[in-house]
Scaffold this motif. Structure first.
Motif, short mmCIF file in Angstrom:
data_model
loop_
_atom_site.label_atom_id
_atom_site.label_comp_id
_atom_site.label_asym_id
_atom_site.label_seq_id
_atom_site.Cartn_x
_atom_site.Cartn_y
_atom_site.Cartn_z
N LYS A 3 -8.78 -28.38 12.39
CA LYS A 3 -8.78 -29.53 12.29
C LYS A 3 -10.77 -29.03 11.88
N LEU A 4 -11.63 -28.74 12.71
CA LEU A 4 -12.88 -27.99 12.09
C LEU A 4 -12.44 -26.70 10.76
N LEU A 15 -17.98 -26.99 7.28
CA LEU A 15 -19.27 -26.58 7.90
C LEU A 15 -20.30 -25.53 7.36
N LYS A 16 -21.64 -25.88 7.78
CA LYS A 16 -22.42 -24.66 7.88
C LYS A 16 -22.33 -23.44 7.60
N GLU A 17 -22.68 -22.91 6.48
CA GLU A 17 -21.95 -21.05 6.99
C GLU A 17 -22.52 -20.75 7.63
N ALA A 40 -23.64 -29.06 12.21
CA ALA A 40 -24.48 -27.71 13.24
C ALA A 40 -24.54 -26.84 13.26
N ASP A 41 -25.78 -26.19 13.94
CA ASP A 41 -25.61 -24.65 14.14
C ASP A 41 -24.88 -24.24 14.88
N ILE A 42 -25.17 -24.49 16.23
CA ILE A 42 -23.54 -24.16 17.21
C ILE A 42 -22.28 -25.23 17.00
N ILE A 43 -21.40 -24.83 17.64
CA ILE A 43 -20.56 -25.63 17.83
C ILE A 43 -19.58 -25.17 19.05
N ILE A 44 -19.85 -26.07 20.62
CA ILE A 44 -18.96 -25.65 21.53
C ILE A 44 -17.76 -25.86 22.02
N ILE A 45 -16.44 -26.02 21.70
CA ILE A 45 -15.12 -26.65 21.74
C ILE A 45 -15.27 -26.40 23.70
N ALA A 46 -15.57 -27.26 24.13
CA ALA A 46 -15.49 -27.30 25.78
C ALA A 46 -13.87 -28.34 26.30
N THR A 47 -13.03 -28.54 25.80
CA THR A 47 -11.71 -28.82 25.59
C THR A 47 -10.54 -27.62 26.77
#
Length: 371
Positions: A86-87, A92-94, A68-75
């Motif tokens: 957890k993440l 993850l990608k730097e 993933a380049d962008i992670i959107i946590i929609a919770t």
């Protein structure tokens, strides 16, 4: 299964109303991104794929975020805190950017400190719009159009990362605003969290008087309107209140001061003080800008002054039907405390509200628009 690893990836954790709506906006605007969905059940993933909301998905967090380049946590807020924990244990990608959609930011900002040493940018996010509907079926690429979308960057997030995320989220057609996390919590505490508490307190006040049936019978007018938000999801507002505890307590102290001032004015029969209390509130309220989207789900309503007799509902519905206007809800109010008509109609958008107003006015009905 991921067959698009050559493309840049945006991972949506929680493919429901909010996550799905963001995904649809991005998909419509940017073909260079692969939209990956992560959720707790494969059935949710399959549904999101079938609706064209995501390109592929998984219930495996590690698999979903590895490229993933962008992670959107929609919770929800409390779940977001668990997801961040957890993440932080995953490689993850730097260059990855992590954001969320929570309505409180300071606690999440503190939790996200674990990304600092991983060279992963965290930029808190809060799209200030919603819907009474839920689930990915309710996802709408225009959900955030004209709404405010607040970003609260961490102090280690680069300007380039902030601009990258803003560019992606501009696909929602929201107005992007950047502010510190603590400022955000203070502001939304005042304009959203405190109003929910006040509305619930007013309802509980009347509930205590339930032995007198007149309270319930006469509460169908203005009281019902100003306390509408007290019907919101209990679990969500419990978590919001706990997460924004510090700001809410400070605001409640301010609220008690205002209540004490008007109480004193009433006690000593200070006519000028009472008038000033209402006048200053009216002046400020009248000057507030009108926006099409807000944090609190809006009810687009009109009031129609009609006689209460058989067939009137059918007549109104027929007029609007011929005009191509879909009504969301109809109810008859017997409380005319503000001089409003006996019939109140609710619509899903401001455009339909205005169209209904024009259609009924042209047909000779007396109609009042509600702001």
């Amino acid at each position: 299964m991921n067959n698009h690893i050559d493309k840049q990836q945006i991972c949506i954790i929680g493919v429901g109303l909010i996550g799905g709506s963001i995904a649809l906006s991005i998909k419509e605007t940017f073909s260079e991104y692969d939209i990956v969905g992560i959720d707790t059940e494969l059935a949710y993933i399959h549904e999101a794929i079938s609706l064209g909301v995501i390109d592929w998905g998984t219930v495996d967090l590690n698999q979903g975020v590895e490229n993933a380049d962008i992670i959107i946590i929609a919770t929800p807020v409390k779940v977001t805190e668990q997801v961040i924990q957890k993440l932080c244990k995953i490689d993850l990608k730097e260059t990855c950017i992590v954001t969320d959609v929570g309505s409180t930011k300071d606690n999440i900002y503190d939790m996200a400190n674990c990304f600092r040493d991983k060279n992963v940018s965290f930029i808190g996010g809060h799209p200030m719009a919603g819907s009474e509907r839920s689930g990915v079926k309710a996802a709408n690429r225009r959900l955030f159009e004209n709404a405010y979308y607040v970003l609260t960057p961490s102090d280690w997030a680069t300007e380039q990362d902030i601009e990258t995320l803003k560019h992606v989220l501009e696909s929602t057609k929201a107005e992007i605003i950047v502010m510190p996390a603590k400022t955000h919590d203070q502001v939304v505490g005042a304009i959203s969290h405190l109003p929910h508490i006040v509305a619930s307190a007013l309802v509980n006040l009347i509930r205590e008087k339930k032995d007198n049936p007149y309270y319930t019978a006469l509460a169908a007018g203005g009281f019902r309107d100003i306390t509408r938000i007290a019907s919101a999801n209990v679990d969500m507002w419990r978590d919001i209140t706990v997460s924004n505890r510090e700001s809410i307590l400070e605001l409640l102290n301010d609220w008690e001061r205002h209540i004490a001032e008007i109480k004193e004015a009433i006690e000593i029969n200070d006519i000028k003080g009472i008038e000033d209390f209402f006048q200053t509130a009216k002046n400020y309220r009248d000057d507030l800008p009108i926006r099409q989207q807000s944090l609190i789900h809006q009810a687009y309503q009109i009031n129609v002054d009609v006689p209460d007799h058989p067939g009137v509902i059918g007549n109104i519905a027929s007029v609007l039907g011929r005009g191509g206007v879909n009504i969301r809800n109809i109810y008859i109010t017997h409380n005319r405390e503000r001089g409003e008509g006996a019939m109140r109609l609710t619509f899903t958008t401001r455009e339909l509200q205005k169209q209904a107003y024009d259609t009924l006015t042209t047909a000779g009905y007396t109609v009042q628009l509600e702001d």
